[in-house]
Motif scaffolding. Structure first.
Motif, PDB file in Angstrom:
ATOM      1  N   GLN A  71     -66.953 -56.718 -36.779  1.00 35.01           N
ATOM      2  CA  GLN A  71     -65.662 -56.167 -36.372  1.00 35.01           C
ATOM      3  C   GLN A  71     -65.844 -55.218 -35.198  1.00 35.01           C
ATOM      4  OE1 GLN A  71     -63.938 -53.438 -39.298  1.00 35.01           O
ATOM      5  NE2 GLN A  71     -65.960 -53.153 -40.219  1.00 35.01           N
ATOM      6  N   LEU A  72     -64.813 -55.148 -34.364  1.00 34.51           N
ATOM      7  CA  LEU A  72     -64.818 -54.250 -33.217  1.00 34.51           C
ATOM      8  C   LEU A  72     -64.058 -52.986 -33.558  1.00 34.51           C
ATOM      9  CD1 LEU A  72     -65.563 -53.819 -30.237  1.00 34.51           C
ATOM     10  CD2 LEU A  72     -63.414 -54.947 -29.621  1.00 34.51           C
ATOM     11  N   LYS A  73     -64.702 -51.846 -33.382  1.00 35.25           N
ATOM     12  CA  LYS A  73     -64.077 -50.555 -33.630  1.00 35.25           C
ATOM     13  C   LYS A  73     -63.949 -49.779 -32.323  1.00 35.25           C
ATOM     14  CE  LYS A  73     -65.377 -49.727 -38.460  1.00 35.25           C
ATOM     15  NZ  LYS A  73     -64.019 -49.539 -38.970  1.00 35.25           N
ATOM     16  N   ALA A  74     -62.804 -49.112 -32.171  1.00 35.90           N
ATOM     17  CA  ALA A  74     -62.568 -48.281 -30.996  1.00 35.90           C
ATOM     18  C   ALA A  74     -62.755 -46.822 -31.369  1.00 35.90           C
ATOM     19  CB  ALA A  74     -61.149 -48.503 -30.478  1.00 35.90           C
ATOM     20  N   GLY A  75     -63.403 -46.081 -30.498  1.00 33.23           N
ATOM     21  CA  GLY A  75     -63.537 -44.641 -30.664  1.00 33.23           C
ATOM     22  C   GLY A  75     -63.262 -43.964 -29.338  1.00 33.23           C
ATOM     23  N   LYS A  76     -63.579 -42.682 -29.244  1.00 35.03           N
ATOM     24  CA  LYS A  76     -63.375 -41.953 -27.991  1.00 35.03           C
ATOM     25  C   LYS A  76     -64.421 -42.382 -26.972  1.00 35.03           C
ATOM     26  CE  LYS A  76     -61.046 -37.830 -29.722  1.00 35.03           C
ATOM     27  NZ  LYS A  76     -61.088 -36.349 -29.846  1.00 35.03           N
ATOM     28  N   CYS A  77     -63.963 -43.136 -25.983  1.00 31.03           N
ATOM     29  CA  CYS A  77     -64.839 -43.629 -24.914  1.00 31.03           C
ATOM     30  C   CYS A  77     -65.991 -44.457 -25.451  1.00 31.03           C
ATOM     31  CB  CYS A  77     -65.355 -42.471 -24.060  1.00 31.03           C
ATOM     32  SG  CYS A  77     -64.056 -41.624 -23.147  1.00 31.03           S
ATOM     33  N   VAL A  78     -65.714 -45.274 -26.466  1.00 29.36           N
ATOM     34  CA  VAL A  78     -66.737 -46.150 -27.023  1.00 29.36           C
ATOM     35  C   VAL A  78     -66.076 -47.313 -27.759  1.00 29.36           C
ATOM     36  CG1 VAL A  78     -66.912 -44.858 -29.191  1.00 29.36           C
ATOM     37  CG2 VAL A  78     -68.846 -46.254 -28.435  1.00 29.36           C
ATOM     38  N   TYR A  79     -66.709 -48.481 -27.659  1.00 24.01           N
ATOM     39  CA  TYR A  79     -66.372 -49.625 -28.507  1.00 24.01           C
ATOM     40  C   TYR A  79     -67.650 -50.034 -29.219  1.00 24.01           C
ATOM     41  CZ  TYR A  79     -61.878 -50.021 -26.163  1.00 24.01           C
ATOM     42  OH  TYR A  79     -60.618 -49.760 -25.679  1.00 24.01           O
ATOM     43  N   GLU A  80     -67.509 -50.365 -30.505  1.00 22.52           N
ATOM     44  CA  GLU A  80     -68.688 -50.719 -31.303  1.00 22.52           C
ATOM     45  C   GLU A  80     -68.439 -52.009 -32.061  1.00 22.52           C
ATOM     46  OE1 GLU A  80     -70.621 -47.607 -33.545  1.00 22.52           O
ATOM     47  OE2 GLU A  80     -69.308 -46.099 -32.637  1.00 22.52           O
ATOM     48  N   LEU A  81     -69.487 -52.800 -32.175  1.00 23.02           N
ATOM     49  CA  LEU A  81     -69.472 -53.974 -33.038  1.00 23.02           C
ATOM     50  C   LEU A  81     -70.277 -53.652 -34.289  1.00 23.02           C
ATOM     51  CD1 LEU A  81     -69.807 -56.787 -30.379  1.00 23.02           C
ATOM     52  CD2 LEU A  81     -67.973 -56.611 -32.080  1.00 23.02           C
ATOM     53  N   LEU A  82     -69.618 -53.799 -35.441  1.00 21.78           N
ATOM     54  CA  LEU A  82     -70.202 -53.438 -36.727  1.00 21.78           C
ATOM     55  C   LEU A  82     -69.890 -54.523 -37.753  1.00 21.78           C
ATOM     56  CD1 LEU A  82     -68.832 -49.789 -36.701  1.00 21.78           C
ATOM     57  CD2 LEU A  82     -71.247 -50.375 -36.540  1.00 21.78           C
ATOM     58  N   PRO A  83     -70.680 -54.634 -38.819  1.00 24.76           N
ATOM     59  CA  PRO A  83     -70.380 -55.615 -39.848  1.00 24.76           C
ATOM     60  C   PRO A  83     -68.998 -55.396 -40.467  1.00 24.76           C
ATOM     61  CG  PRO A  83     -72.596 -54.760 -40.123  1.00 24.76           C
ATOM     62  CD  PRO A  83     -71.932 -53.906 -39.089  1.00 24.76           C
ATOM     63  N   GLN A  84     -68.352 -56.491 -40.837  1.00 21.78           N
ATOM     64  CA  GLN A  84     -67.058 -56.409 -41.488  1.00 21.78           C
ATOM     65  C   GLN A  84     -67.184 -55.766 -42.865  1.00 21.78           C
ATOM     66  OE1 GLN A  84     -64.094 -57.286 -40.404  1.00 21.78           O
ATOM     67  NE2 GLN A  84     -64.287 -58.921 -38.882  1.00 21.78           N
ATOM     68  N   GLY A  85     -66.115 -55.147 -43.326  1.00 24.92           N
ATOM     69  CA  GLY A  85     -66.013 -54.814 -44.739  1.00 24.92           C
ATOM     70  C   GLY A  85     -66.046 -53.358 -45.116  1.00 24.92           C
ATOM     71  N   VAL A  86     -66.463 -52.480 -44.217  1.00 24.23           N
ATOM     72  CA  VAL A  86     -66.568 -51.072 -44.581  1.00 24.23           C
ATOM     73  C   VAL A  86     -66.029 -50.222 -43.441  1.00 24.23           C
ATOM     74  CG1 VAL A  86     -68.134 -49.182 -45.175  1.00 24.23           C
ATOM     75  CG2 VAL A  86     -68.563 -51.454 -46.066  1.00 24.23           C
ATOM     76  N   ASP A  87     -65.357 -49.121 -43.793  1.00 24.51           N
ATOM     77  CA  ASP A  87     -64.962 -48.118 -42.813  1.00 24.51           C
ATOM     78  C   ASP A  87     -65.129 -46.748 -43.452  1.00 24.51           C
ATOM     79  OD1 ASP A  87     -62.725 -47.742 -44.514  1.00 24.51           O
ATOM     80  OD2 ASP A  87     -61.474 -49.063 -43.291  1.00 24.51           O
ATOM     81  N   LYS A  88     -64.754 -45.693 -42.761  1.00 29.56           N
ATOM     82  CA  LYS A  88     -64.936 -44.349 -43.303  1.00 29.56           C
ATOM     83  C   LYS A  88     -64.110 -44.137 -44.569  1.00 29.56           C
ATOM     84  CE  LYS A  88     -66.426 -41.834 -39.175  1.00 29.56           C
ATOM     85  NZ  LYS A  88     -66.202 -40.647 -38.308  1.00 29.56           N
ATOM     86  N   GLY A  89     -62.964 -44.785 -44.658  1.00 27.70           N
ATOM     87  CA  GLY A  89     -62.139 -44.638 -45.849  1.00 27.70           C
ATOM     88  C   GLY A  89     -62.786 -45.222 -47.084  1.00 27.70           C
ATOM     89  N   SER A  90     -63.278 -46.445 -46.986  1.00 21.22           N
ATOM     90  CA  SER A  90     -63.924 -47.073 -48.143  1.00 21.22           C
ATOM     91  C   SER A  90     -65.209 -46.344 -48.501  1.00 21.22           C
ATOM     92  CB  SER A  90     -64.197 -48.554 -47.867  1.00 21.22           C
ATOM     93  OG  SER A  90     -65.024 -48.720 -46.731  1.00 21.22           O
ATOM     94  N   ALA A  91     -65.910 -45.824 -47.497  1.00 17.64           N
ATOM     95  CA  ALA A  91     -67.139 -45.068 -47.772  1.00 17.64           C
ATOM     96  C   ALA A  91     -66.826 -43.752 -48.480  1.00 17.64           C
ATOM     97  CB  ALA A  91     -67.892 -44.806 -46.471  1.00 17.64           C
ATOM     98  N   ILE A  92     -65.758 -43.079 -48.063  1.00 19.11           N
ATOM     99  CA  ILE A  92     -65.352 -41.844 -48.745  1.00 19.11           C
ATOM    100  C   ILE A  92     -64.961 -42.144 -50.183  1.00 19.11           C
ATOM    101  CG2 ILE A  92     -63.500 -40.123 -48.837  1.00 19.11           C
ATOM    102  CD1 ILE A  92     -63.693 -39.949 -45.776  1.00 19.11           C
TER     103      ILE A  92
END
Length: 277
Positions: free
Chosen positions: A176-197
């Motif tokens: 999955q592609l995630k957008a941040g402040k002045c950054v784009y990242e490709l990361l495995p599907q299925g987890v984000d900060k919400g599910s980790a919390i």
């Protein structure tokens, strides 16, 4: 949160959160004895630096956290790797959710919250290198669980960075592609900060009231998680509600905001004072 979800997030976000200051913190947390403090790093504990490797956490913040951890549990929840979070917070020893929710290190054990295809990770990293060439304005960061393309020093490259990462991501359906402040990242599907919390709450601190402070688009899933914690009727302690605090004035799901990193410092000092009283 993927790039495709960004417009939806903004349309359904709360655009007028309340300002949370040290002098009204007591009223917000009144009657709650057990807290869990969850903290992003960049733009929250540290100022946003054009070069991620030059970022640092102030001695004031480190000193406050050192005292706070004697009163309440503290977890770092960051897009950085666990190792990078450790470097920035040394000599403190805090449990870490790293790589936007993909890594968990509870100080005893370190493990992944998803399976990762290391061969594909290497392919993605090489694809990003090939797509950006030797252009000096790009910063490529290979993390243990993903690849980030930074353009902090050249925000005018945002559209080009998005085009590059979307094209590469199209060939890797489990990423999955995630957008941040002045950054784009490709990361495995299925987890984000919400599910980790939610993982941290369910496995380590099930009866604490979570407070999550963050500044970026990727923190929105975390705000939703803590503010809905306890909503389900079959969960013990279902009356517990967490507190989301956005750093900055952008549209957000968080119910509260503070203006900047210095305001985070003041808020942490206020929380320490409450814990000591």
């Amino acid at each position: 949160m993927s790039v495709n979800q960004l417009d939806t997030m903004i349309k359904h976000s709360i655009t007028s959160p309340s300002q949370l200051l040290a002098n009204n913190l007591a009223k917000v947390v009144q009657g709650v004895g057990d807290f869990l403090l969850l903290l992003d790093i960049d733009g929250t504990l540290s100022e946003f630096h054009p070069d991620p490797q030059q970022s640092f956490i102030s001695n004031d913040n480190l000193a406050i956290l050192a005292q706070l951890q004697n009163h309440i549990p503290i977890w770092l929840v960051t897009g950085r790797s666990v190792a990078d979070a450790r470097r920035l917070t040394a000599p403190l020893k805090l449990p870490v959710i790293g790589s936007h929710g993909l890594q968990c290190d509870n100080l005893i054990d370190s493990y992944s919250l998803v399976d990762i295809d290391l061969a594909q990770l290497q392919q993605i990293n090489q694809s990003v290198i090939n797509a950006t060439g030797d252009h000096p304005h790009w910063r490529i960061e290979q993390k243990p669980f993903g690849v980030a393309l930074h353009f902090r020093e050249h925000p005018e490259l945002a559209a080009s960075a998005l085009t590059i990462m979307q094209a590469i991501g199209h060939d890797f359906k489990d990423w999955q592609l995630k957008a941040g402040k002045c950054v784009y990242e490709l990361l495995p599907q299925g987890v984000d900060k919400g599910s980790a919390i939610n993982h941290v709450l369910n496995h380590y601190h099930p009866h604490c009231r979570p407070i999550f402070i963050g500044d970026d688009v990727t923190d929105e899933a975390g705000f939703i998680a803590v503010q809905s914690y306890g909503d389900t009727s079959n969960k013990k302690g279902s009356d517990i509600k967490g507190i989301g605090v956005k750093v900055g004035c952008e549209p957000t799901h968080a119910h509260y905001y503070v203006s900047d990193v210095s305001a985070v410092t003041a808020l942490l000092q206020g929380l320490l004072t409450l814990c000591q009283s």
